[in-house]
Scaffold this motif. Structure first.
Motif, short mmCIF file in Angstrom:
data_model
loop_
_atom_site.label_atom_id
_atom_site.label_comp_id
_atom_site.label_asym_id
_atom_site.label_seq_id
_atom_site.Cartn_x
_atom_site.Cartn_y
_atom_site.Cartn_z
N ALA A 93 16.11 5.38 6.26
CA ALA A 93 17.40 4.76 6.57
C ALA A 93 18.27 4.76 5.33
N GLY A 94 19.57 4.78 5.53
CA GLY A 94 20.49 4.83 4.41
C GLY A 94 20.79 3.49 3.80
N SER A 95 20.25 2.41 4.38
CA SER A 95 20.51 1.08 3.85
C SER A 95 19.30 0.21 4.10
N GLY A 96 19.36 -1.02 3.61
CA GLY A 96 18.23 -1.92 3.75
C GLY A 96 17.16 -1.65 2.71
N THR A 97 16.04 -2.35 2.81
CA THR A 97 14.93 -2.15 1.89
C THR A 97 14.42 -0.71 2.01
N PRO A 98 14.25 -0.01 0.88
CA PRO A 98 13.80 1.39 0.96
C PRO A 98 12.40 1.50 1.55
N SER A 99 12.13 2.63 2.16
CA SER A 99 10.79 2.93 2.65
C SER A 99 10.03 3.69 1.57
N SER A 100 8.73 3.89 1.81
CA SER A 100 7.90 4.69 0.91
C SER A 100 6.72 5.23 1.71
N VAL A 101 5.77 5.85 1.01
CA VAL A 101 4.69 6.55 1.69
C VAL A 101 3.65 5.57 2.24
N LEU A 102 2.98 5.97 3.32
CA LEU A 102 1.98 5.14 3.98
C LEU A 102 0.67 5.10 3.19
N GLY A 103 0.25 6.24 2.65
CA GLY A 103 -1.05 6.29 2.00
C GLY A 103 -2.18 6.34 3.01
N PRO A 104 -3.42 6.52 2.52
CA PRO A 104 -4.55 6.75 3.43
C PRO A 104 -5.36 5.51 3.79
N PHE A 105 -5.00 4.30 3.31
CA PHE A 105 -5.90 3.17 3.44
C PHE A 105 -5.44 2.08 4.40
N HIS A 106 -4.39 2.34 5.18
CA HIS A 106 -3.96 1.35 6.16
C HIS A 106 -5.00 1.22 7.28
N ILE A 107 -5.23 -0.02 7.75
CA ILE A 107 -6.17 -0.30 8.83
C ILE A 107 -5.39 -0.90 10.00
N GLU A 108 -5.46 -0.27 11.15
CA GLU A 108 -4.86 -0.84 12.35
C GLU A 108 -5.70 -2.05 12.81
N GLY A 109 -5.01 -3.08 13.29
CA GLY A 109 -5.72 -4.23 13.81
C GLY A 109 -6.41 -5.07 12.76
N ALA A 110 -5.83 -5.17 11.56
CA ALA A 110 -6.39 -6.01 10.51
C ALA A 110 -6.35 -7.48 10.94
N PRO A 111 -7.16 -8.33 10.32
CA PRO A 111 -7.20 -9.75 10.72
C PRO A 111 -5.85 -10.44 10.53
N GLU A 112 -5.59 -11.44 11.36
CA GLU A 112 -4.37 -12.23 11.21
C GLU A 112 -4.52 -13.20 10.04
N LEU A 113 -3.45 -13.35 9.28
CA LEU A 113 -3.41 -14.28 8.16
C LEU A 113 -2.30 -15.28 8.43
N PRO A 114 -2.60 -16.57 8.42
CA PRO A 114 -1.53 -17.56 8.63
C PRO A 114 -0.47 -17.44 7.55
N ASN A 115 0.77 -17.74 7.90
CA ASN A 115 1.83 -17.76 6.90
C ASN A 115 1.46 -18.79 5.84
N GLY A 116 1.37 -18.35 4.59
CA GLY A 116 0.90 -19.20 3.50
C GLY A 116 -0.58 -19.00 3.19
N GLY A 117 -1.24 -18.10 3.91
CA GLY A 117 -2.68 -17.91 3.77
C GLY A 117 -3.08 -17.27 2.45
N ASP A 118 -4.39 -17.24 2.23
CA ASP A 118 -4.96 -16.76 0.97
C ASP A 118 -5.83 -15.52 1.20
N LEU A 119 -5.49 -14.42 0.51
CA LEU A 119 -6.31 -13.21 0.54
C LEU A 119 -7.19 -13.10 -0.70
N TRP A 120 -6.86 -13.84 -1.75
CA TRP A 120 -7.59 -13.72 -3.02
C TRP A 120 -8.98 -14.31 -2.92
N ARG A 121 -9.06 -15.56 -2.52
CA ARG A 121 -10.34 -16.26 -2.32
C ARG A 121 -11.25 -16.20 -3.54
N GLY A 122 -10.63 -16.27 -4.73
CA GLY A 122 -11.42 -16.35 -5.95
C GLY A 122 -12.10 -15.07 -6.36
#
Length: 289
Positions: free
Chosen positions: A90-119
Motif C-alpha cells: 500500500a502507498g500509505s499507512g504502516t509499511p509492510s515487509s516479508v513474511l518469513g518462514p516461521f509463521h504458525i497458523e492458529g497460534a494460541p490466543e494471548l489476552p491483551n496485556g498477556g506475557d510471552l516472556w515467562r522468565g
C-alpha cells in the motif's frame, strides 16, 4: 518448430503457449521463460553452470521439510520475496515487509496485556501501541498475529528445547485499538546457511545475518492482512539484512523503562518483570481500502 535459433526460441515458447486456458498464467510463464532466455544469452551460460544451478535446486529439496523451506530461503536471499512485497505494498499507512518462514497458523490466543516472556532466557521487552484506520479511528476487532525468535536467537521450529508455539500468539486489540504484551527482546541471528542457499551467500561474499525483529500480521475486519515486522534502531545489521526486509518506517527506538508505574496498567506481568525493562511503542495505521 524447426530451425530454432537463440533469437527465436523465446517467441517459439510463447507460440507454444497460445492455447493456455489461463491468460494470466500464460503471461507470467512466457515472461519468466523470456527473462531466463535473455539471462542465458547475455551471460553465455555454460552447461556446467546450468547443471550447477539445477543441482542446487535438487539439493534444496533435501533441506526442505515442515520446519524449513530452502526454496523460501532462496527467494528471501535473492530479494524476490521483498520485491514481491514492495510492488504490492500500500502507498500509505504502516509499511509492510516479508513474511518469513516461521509463521504458525492458529497460534494460541494471548489476552491483551498477556506475557510471552515467562522468565525465559533473554531480556524482557514490553510492547504497547494502538491500531487505527486511515482516519485515526480505532480499528476495533483487529487481531494481531505475533511471532519472533527466543532469547537464544532461535525460533520454536528450530529448537527442540522450546515448546512448539513458544513466542507465537494471537492478540485481539481493545475497543480503543490499544494493545500491550510482554515478551523477550528479539536478537539478531543468521539465517540457515548449511544448504545450497548458504552456498550462494558464500559465492557472493555475503553474510547471513538478519537484524533483530518482531513479526506481526494485522488482521482488521473487512481489510486485507498487513504483514510486517519491526526492528530496534540500535541493531548493527539494519543496513545488511540478508533478506532485504528493513523499511525505514519499521525501525523504532527500544528504550529502557526504570519506573514500574510507567508500564501499561493491564500488563499481566506488570508487578513481576525485573526492572529496568526494555520498551517499544508500535502505533499502526491501516492503509485506505
Amino acid at each position: 518448430m524447426r530451425n530454432l535459433t537463440p533469437a527465436s526460441i523465446t517467441q517459439a515458447f510463447a507460440d507454444y503457449a497460445r492455447n493456455a486456458p489461463s491468460p494470466r498464467a500464460r503471461t507470467l510463464l512466457t515472461s519468466l521463460a523470456g527473462h531466463l532466455h535473455s539471462f542465458v544469452r547475455e551471460n553465455k551460460v555454460t552447461q556446467e553452470e546450468w547443471n550447477a544451478a539445477i543441482d542446487a535446486l535438487t539439493r534444496a529439496t533435501r533441506f526442505t521439510d515442515d520446519k524449513r523451506n530452502e526454496y523460501i530461503l532462496f527467494s528471501d536471499l535473492l530479494g524476490v520475496s521483498s520485491l514481491v512485497d514492495m510492488v504490492n505494498a500500500a502507498g500509505s499507512g504502516t509499511p509492510s515487509s516479508v513474511l518469513g518462514p516461521f509463521h504458525i497458523e492458529g497460534a494460541p490466543e494471548l489476552p491483551n496485556g498477556g506475557d510471552l516472556w515467562r522468565g525465559q532466557v533473554g531480556e524482557p521487552l514490553v510492547v504497547s501501541g494502538r491500531v487505527v484506520d486511515e482516519n485515526g479511528t480505532p480499528a476495533t476487532g483487529t487481531v494481531l498475529a505475533l511471532w519472533q525468535n527466543a532469547g537464544n536467537g532461535l525460533y520454536a521450529q528450530q529448537d527442540s528445547e522450546q515448546a512448539a508455539t513458544n513466542y507465537h500468539a494471537r492478540l485481539t486489540v481493545a475497543d480503543d485499538g490499544s494493545f500491550a504484551f510482554s515478551t523477550v527482546r528479539p536478537v539478531s541471528y543468521k539465517v540457515p546457511d548449511d544448504g545450497p542457499a548458504g552456498d550462494m551467500l558464500r559465492i557472493l561474499g555475503r553474510d547471513a545475518w538478519r537484524p533483530a525483529h518482531l513479526h506481526m500480521i494485522v488482521k482488521a475486519p473487512g481489510r486485507p492482512p498487513l504483514i510486517t515486522e519491526f526492528f530496534p534502531e540500535d541493531d548493527e545489521h539494519l543496513d545488511g539484512d540478508a533478506v532485504f526486509g528493513v523499511r525505514s518506517g519499521l525501525v523504532l527506538p527500544f528504550t529502557r523503562l526504570t519506573d514500574r508505574a510507567a508500564l501499561p496498567a493491564h500488563l499481566a506481568a506488570r508487578d513481576t518483570l525485573p526492572m529496568p525493562v526494555w520498551s517499544a511503542r508500535l502505533d499502526l495505521k491501516l492503509a485506505p481500502l
